[in-house]
Design a protein around this motif. Structure first.
Motif, PDB file in Angstrom:
ATOM      1  N   PHE A 159       0.829  -1.204   0.000  1.00 17.23           N
ATOM      2  CA  PHE A 159       0.000   0.000   0.000  1.00 17.23           C
ATOM      3  C   PHE A 159       0.868   1.262   0.000  1.00 17.23           C
ATOM      4  CE2 PHE A 159      -3.823  -2.215   2.256  1.00 17.23           C
ATOM      5  CZ  PHE A 159      -4.104  -2.879   1.080  1.00 17.23           C
ATOM      6  N   GLU A 160       1.942   1.222   0.772  1.00 14.10           N
ATOM      7  CA  GLU A 160       2.810   2.400   0.861  1.00 14.10           C
ATOM      8  C   GLU A 160       3.489   2.691  -0.477  1.00 14.10           C
ATOM      9  OE1 GLU A 160       6.310   4.226   3.759  1.00 14.10           O
ATOM     10  OE2 GLU A 160       5.993   2.052   3.652  1.00 14.10           O
ATOM     11  N   SER A 161       3.949   1.649  -1.158  1.00 15.89           N
ATOM     12  CA  SER A 161       4.610   1.873  -2.441  1.00 15.89           C
ATOM     13  C   SER A 161       3.631   2.356  -3.506  1.00 15.89           C
ATOM     14  CB  SER A 161       5.304   0.592  -2.908  1.00 15.89           C
ATOM     15  OG  SER A 161       4.358  -0.438  -3.182  1.00 15.89           O
ATOM     16  N   LEU A 162       2.349   2.043  -3.338  1.00 15.93           N
ATOM     17  CA  LEU A 162       1.331   2.475  -4.298  1.00 15.93           C
ATOM     18  C   LEU A 162       0.783   3.854  -3.983  1.00 15.93           C
ATOM     19  CD1 LEU A 162      -0.685   2.006  -6.622  1.00 15.93           C
ATOM     20  CD2 LEU A 162      -2.120   0.728  -5.003  1.00 15.93           C
ATOM     21  N   THR A 163       0.480   4.101  -2.718  1.00 14.48           N
ATOM     22  CA  THR A 163      -0.261   5.315  -2.345  1.00 14.48           C
ATOM     23  C   THR A 163       0.581   6.356  -1.627  1.00 14.48           C
ATOM     24  OG1 THR A 163      -0.966   4.557  -0.143  1.00 14.48           O
ATOM     25  CG2 THR A 163      -2.275   3.831  -2.024  1.00 14.48           C
ATOM     26  N   GLY A 176     -11.947   6.691 -10.810  1.00 17.00           N
ATOM     27  CA  GLY A 176     -10.755   5.872 -10.903  1.00 17.00           C
ATOM     28  C   GLY A 176      -9.881   5.921  -9.675  1.00 17.00           C
ATOM     29  N   CYS A 177      -8.565   6.021  -9.894  1.00 13.09           N
ATOM     30  CA  CYS A 177      -7.579   6.010  -8.821  1.00 13.09           C
ATOM     31  C   CYS A 177      -6.625   7.194  -8.998  1.00 13.09           C
ATOM     32  CB  CYS A 177      -6.783   4.703  -8.838  1.00 13.09           C
ATOM     33  SG  CYS A 177      -7.811   3.212  -8.720  1.00 13.09           S
ATOM     34  N   ARG A 178      -5.945   7.552  -7.932  1.00 10.35           N
ATOM     35  CA  ARG A 178      -5.088   8.744  -7.948  1.00 10.35           C
ATOM     36  C   ARG A 178      -3.864   8.563  -8.827  1.00 10.35           C
ATOM     37  NH1 ARG A 178      -1.202   9.855  -4.021  1.00 10.35           N
ATOM     38  NH2 ARG A 178      -2.282   8.513  -2.509  1.00 10.35           N
ATOM     39  N   VAL A 179      -3.180   7.430  -8.712  1.00  9.07           N
ATOM     40  CA  VAL A 179      -1.982   7.155  -9.507  1.00  9.07           C
ATOM     41  C   VAL A 179      -2.032   5.711  -9.987  1.00  9.07           C
ATOM     42  CG1 VAL A 179      -0.521   8.860  -8.355  1.00  9.07           C
ATOM     43  CG2 VAL A 179      -0.666   6.536  -7.433  1.00  9.07           C
ATOM     44  N   ASP A 180      -1.267   5.428 -11.024  1.00  8.12           N
ATOM     45  CA  ASP A 180      -1.192   4.070 -11.548  1.00  8.12           C
ATOM     46  C   ASP A 180      -0.228   3.234 -10.711  1.00  8.12           C
ATOM     47  OD1 ASP A 180      -1.619   1.890 -13.143  1.00  8.12           O
ATOM     48  OD2 ASP A 180      -0.980   2.847 -15.015  1.00  8.12           O
ATOM     49  N   LEU A 181      -0.240   1.935 -10.944  1.00  4.86           N
ATOM     50  CA  LEU A 181       0.655   1.031 -10.237  1.00  4.86           C
ATOM     51  C   LEU A 181       2.095   1.350 -10.604  1.00  4.86           C
ATOM     52  CD1 LEU A 181      -1.221  -2.354 -10.817  1.00  4.86           C
ATOM     53  CD2 LEU A 181      -1.406  -0.841  -8.845  1.00  4.86           C
ATOM     54  N   TRP A 185       5.277  -3.265  -9.199  1.00  9.10           N
ATOM     55  CA  TRP A 185       4.308  -3.478  -8.121  1.00  9.10           C
ATOM     56  C   TRP A 185       3.532  -4.776  -8.326  1.00  9.10           C
ATOM     57  CZ3 TRP A 185      -0.740  -4.155  -6.667  1.00  9.10           C
ATOM     58  CH2 TRP A 185      -1.082  -3.798  -5.354  1.00  9.10           C
ATOM     59  N   LEU A 186       3.089  -5.017  -9.554  1.00 12.63           N
ATOM     60  CA  LEU A 186       2.320  -6.241  -9.820  1.00 12.63           C
ATOM     61  C   LEU A 186       3.164  -7.481  -9.551  1.00 12.63           C
ATOM     62  CD1 LEU A 186       0.234  -5.492 -13.057  1.00 12.63           C
ATOM     63  CD2 LEU A 186      -0.640  -6.011 -10.770  1.00 12.63           C
ATOM     64  N   ASP A 187       4.439  -7.443  -9.927  1.00 12.05           N
ATOM     65  CA  ASP A 187       5.303  -8.610  -9.682  1.00 12.05           C
ATOM     66  C   ASP A 187       5.457  -8.862  -8.183  1.00 12.05           C
ATOM     67  OD1 ASP A 187       5.695  -9.038 -12.383  1.00 12.05           O
ATOM     68  OD2 ASP A 187       7.481  -7.776 -12.479  1.00 12.05           O
ATOM     69  N   ASP A 298      -4.028  -3.111 -19.418  1.00 12.58           N
ATOM     70  CA  ASP A 298      -3.448  -1.776 -19.513  1.00 12.58           C
ATOM     71  C   ASP A 298      -4.559  -0.772 -19.777  1.00 12.58           C
ATOM     72  OD1 ASP A 298      -0.844  -2.743 -19.173  1.00 12.58           O
ATOM     73  OD2 ASP A 298      -0.643  -3.185 -21.322  1.00 12.58           O
ATOM     74  N   GLY A 299      -4.208   0.501 -19.679  1.00 10.27           N
ATOM     75  CA  GLY A 299      -5.187   1.531 -19.971  1.00 10.27           C
ATOM     76  C   GLY A 299      -5.173   2.643 -18.938  1.00 10.27           C
ATOM     77  N   PRO A 300      -6.075   3.608 -19.087  1.00 11.69           N
ATOM     78  CA  PRO A 300      -6.125   4.734 -18.142  1.00 11.69           C
ATOM     79  C   PRO A 300      -6.622   4.286 -16.771  1.00 11.69           C
ATOM     80  CG  PRO A 300      -7.986   4.822 -19.644  1.00 11.69           C
ATOM     81  CD  PRO A 300      -7.099   3.728 -20.144  1.00 11.69           C
ATOM     82  N   ILE A 301      -6.276   5.052 -15.743  1.00  9.80           N
ATOM     83  CA  ILE A 301      -6.703   4.714 -14.389  1.00  9.80           C
ATOM     84  C   ILE A 301      -7.710   5.732 -13.837  1.00  9.80           C
ATOM     85  CG2 ILE A 301      -4.730   3.294 -13.750  1.00  9.80           C
ATOM     86  CD1 ILE A 301      -4.737   6.834 -12.541  1.00  9.80           C
TER      87      ILE A 301
END
Length: 385
Positions: A159-163, A176-181, A185-187, A298-301
């Motif tokens: 969560f910290e690395s994402l947000t 949507g969301c504030r920022v993309d991954l 992060w997915l790995d 993939d795509g916009p967030i």
């Protein structure tokens, strides 16, 4: 441990009582270590047996709803983090969903996947921590809690690395969301998910057939199916009583209809069933998580049509709700066309679930009350608001 915040009073059973067999009225809290927040219970005892119990809350009231009516719609998003502060991302989602209904905003597919991934990680860490706290309430040395917090720490790192924050994430946005991954992060999330089956197996072997846990929870705090429905109880507590009701299946909000998962149900509605339902829900959360991590496109967030500055929904009303880890969390909004909501109301799962506490405790011993309260899973930031 009982802390008397008010004088302990002796109550006669009747006006003509000769003094024998008197009731004892005691305050448990508000600093009791097992209340999961600043909370008090006024209990009437016949020896060790609970005769009457009154929950007393309001110590953490922060005027959340009135503040939101004097804030912009987006300005209230960080306040939702402070409701169930264990589950800020699902709080964000419930509020975002209500505003999106109110303003007719669409959410891009990638953002829907990110919301589900973060929500199921939130559910997993909430249930793991709850089981750890529950066993500690029974007097466990802390080993189950440390097992749970080991996994929770990794989730909070994600969560910290994402947000940018571990707990007060302020991540969801309308549309949507504030920022993309971030890169990698997915790995990292997939690698972590691959370790969870072993954790769940160890956690279940450690506790599920433990004779002390079974003795302290089986047949304790029984909540009937009929009473649970009539009281408006939701979430794992309701499902532990055998009611097949989960908003991920009922409303199919977001894109939950794309994922295959089961709804665990209890048979007896006791504290053991409430423990076991949460353990099984962690396995289903992992199932959803693996599917979402595999299929995320993939795509916009965020919806490019969503206006951040000068956001003014047309006059109207909307209610958005989700299956938060503790039950149904909903936001009711009324717009009068101005930048801030005319009415803002939170439907708290913790508050509703807490109302059945007396029903679960009557006739039980004092020691059972702490365990029963722990099985309800409350955070006072959401109860009091």
């Amino acid at each position: 441990m009982i802390a008397a915040t008010e004088p302990v009073r002796i109550l006669s059973k009747s006006p003509t009582d000769d003094g024998e067999g008197q009731f004892l009225e005691v305050s448990m809290g508000p600093q009791h270590p097992s209340t999961h927040g600043v909370f008090r219970m006024d209990v009437v005892l016949d020896g060790e047996r609970i005769v009457k119990l009154k929950p007393v809350f309001g110590y953490l009231h922060r005027n959340h709803e009135k503040i939101a009516e004097n804030e912009t719609y987006l300005g209230s998003m960080p306040y939702t983090d402070r409701l169930d502060y264990f589950c800020s991302l699902t709080n964000n989602w419930a509020y975002a969903l209500a505003v999106e209904k109110l303003a007719g905003i669409q959410v891009p597919e990638r953002a829907e996947y990110i919301r589900i991934i973060t929500a199921e990680l939130t559910r997993f860490q909430n249930h793991a921590a709850l089981i750890g706290f529950l066993t500690q309430d029974m007097g466990a040395s802390g080993t189950p809690l440390m097992y749970a917090f080991r996994e929770r720490e990794t989730i909070l790192d994600l969560f910290e690395s994402l947000t940018g924050a571990r707990m007060m994430c302020n991540y969801m946005r309308f549309g949507g969301c504030r920022v993309d991954l971030p890169a990698g992060w997915l790995d990292h999330a997939k690698q972590f998910a691959a370790t969870l089956p072993r954790f769940l197996d160890e956690f279940e072997r450690l506790l599920a057939t433990n004779e002390i846990l079974m003795a302290r929870t089986q047949g304790v705090g029984v909540l009937s199916k009929e009473f649970a429905v009539n009281a408006g109880v939701t979430g794992p507590i309701l499902r532990a009583s055998g009611v097949n009701y989960d908003l991920r299946k009922v409303d199919k909000y977001g894109i939950y209809d794309r994922f295959a998962f089961k709804i665990p149900l209890g048979e007896h509605g006791d504290t053991y069933d409430r423990y076991m339902v949460r353990l099984l829900e962690m396995r289903e959360s992992l199932n959803i998580l693996n599917q979402a991590l595999k299929d995320i496109p993939d795509g916009p967030i965020v919806d490019p049509k969503t206006k951040i500055r000068g956001f003014k929904p047309k006059p109207g009303e909307a209610y958005g709700r989700i299956e938060a880890p503790k039950g149904e969390l909903g936001f009711y909004l009324i717009s009068d066309g101005t930048p801030n909501p005319y009415r803002y109301r939170v439907r708290s799962s913790c508050m509703m679930n807490l109302t059945v506490l007396e029903e679960l405790c009557i006739g039980r011993n004092v020691a059972d009350v702490v365990v029963i309260l722990g099985s309800i899973d409350i955070v006072m930031g959401e109860v009091d608001r």
